[in-house]
Design an enzyme around this catalytic site. Structure first.
Site, PDB file in Angstrom:
ATOM      1  N   THR A 273       1.034  -1.326   0.050  1.00  0.00           N
ATOM      2  CA  THR A 273       0.158  -0.077   0.136  1.00  0.00           C
ATOM      3  C   THR A 273       0.797   1.178   0.010  1.00  0.00           C
ATOM      4  O   THR A 273       2.068   1.118   0.466  1.00  0.00           O
ATOM      5  CB  THR A 273      -0.871   0.062   1.264  1.00  0.00           C
ATOM      6  OG1 THR A 273      -0.137   0.377   2.277  1.00  0.00           O
ATOM      7  CG2 THR A 273      -1.837  -1.083   1.204  1.00  0.00           C
ATOM      8  N   GLU A 274       0.246   2.259  -0.536  1.00  0.00           N
ATOM      9  CA  GLU A 274       1.070   3.508  -0.346  1.00  0.00           C
ATOM     10  C   GLU A 274      -0.096   4.634  -0.267  1.00  0.00           C
ATOM     11  O   GLU A 274      -1.056   5.096  -0.981  1.00  0.00           O
ATOM     12  CB  GLU A 274       1.710   3.909  -2.030  1.00  0.00           C
ATOM     13  CG  GLU A 274       2.738   2.989  -1.988  1.00  0.00           C
ATOM     14  CD  GLU A 274       4.140   3.337  -1.297  1.00  0.00           C
ATOM     15  OE1 GLU A 274       4.110   4.303  -0.529  1.00  0.00           O
ATOM     16  OE2 GLU A 274       4.934   2.622  -1.464  1.00  0.00           O
TER      17      GLU A 274
END
Length: 305
Positions: A273-274
């Site tokens: 995830t970012e």
């Protein structure tokens, strides 16, 4: 005279040696406390989960215990899922999101899956709001044999006997404005390369595995996160941070080739995830909530498939 210096340490076009790394390390001072911020939250989970120390970071004079949290009554007949946070210590919602998941949602999977969470892989970096470890090494490029990073080596040792049963691994990260103002310039200076400015995407996105793409899995995670915060759009080159957008809010990296954390289990379903905490459209709590939504969606999809 053209001054090509873009970072205060080192000589342009020359990789850092020991002296430059020592100068860089001396500049890194703690601004928050792993012992005060993270460890008490782990201790508070001990009545619900098995909290174990799997290693110790030794950066004399500082040492840091490393903790993993797992389901009580681990059942080898059940599928296992892994959540990691704080591989880059400065990425706050990776740590806080993992802890929030443990406190609020992890128990939902009792009897359905073994849950293993490592909330803060890099406590030295957490305290200094730093991407690298104390040796100026990026742990998230160091999940390789004979790793040069203590953080990465310790996590790989923890997971070695558990890899076979892992069906999903989600690694929680952030992309911040400081990537462009500090961390990418530092990387270029360390490696003796020119700094080429880039763009920070405004929103949440995922990193899939070029060598094992799972587009429906990534889509399911983004669909859940979109209920919490916005998904990053592509730039005018149809890229996010220099990589082609293969689906809305999804790019791909060769995870194992790059030594990235999400490659270490060999699980079928993996993602990184970012979150973008500097967005004017997102609060710190939204960032944590987005991480939790991503974790739950990832586990749900993996268990259903």
């Amino acid at each position: 005279m053209n001054d090509t210096r873009f970072y205060p340490i080192g000589t342009p076009n020359q990789p850092w040696g020991a002296a430059e790394k020592a100068e860089w390390r001396a500049r890194q001072v703690p601004v928050r406390s792993y012992a005060n911020d993270v460890v008490p939250k782990l201790d508070a989970l001990r009545d619900r989960f098995d909290v174990t120390q799997y290693g110790t970071l030794d950066y004399t004079p500082h040492t840091y215990p490393l903790f993993a949290v797992r389901s009580k009554n681990w059942n080898p007949s059940l599928p296992s899922v892994l959540v990691t946070g704080g591989v880059h210590g400065y990425e706050t919602s990776g740590v806080e999101g993992a802890l929030q998941f443990l406190d609020t949602r992890a128990a939902d999977y009792a009897g359905r899956a073994n849950v293993l969470v490592v909330p803060c892989v890099s406590p030295w970096g957490y305290e200094r709001i730093q991407r690298w470890n104390a040796d100026a090494i990026d742990p998230n490029r160091s999940f390789v044999a004979d790793s040069p990073a203590q953080e990465s080596a310790a996590l790989m040792a923890l997971l070695a006997p558990l890899r076979e049963g892992m069906v999903m691994h989600i690694d929680l990260h952030e992309t911040t404005d400081s990537d462009e103002s500090e961390f990418r310039p530092a990387l270029a200076a360390r490696d003796g390369k020119p700094f080429e400015p880039g763009l920070i995407p405004d929103g949440f996105y995922l990193v899939d595995d070029t060598e094992n793409p799972q587009p429906a899995f990534q889509q399911a995670v983004n669909a859940a996160v979109e209920q919490v915060t916005h998904i990053a759009p592509a730039d005018d080159r149809n890229e996010i941070i220099g990589s082609a957008v293969v689906a809305p809010g999804v790019i791909q990296y060769p995870l194992k080739t790059l030594g990235l954390c999400a490659s270490i289990t060999g699980a079928r379903f993996t993602t990184t995830t970012e979150v973008y905490p500097d967005s004017p459209r997102a609060t710190p709590q939204q960032c944590n909530d987005a991480q939790v939504a991503a974790v739950c969606a990832a586990i749900d999809y993996a268990l259903a498939h």
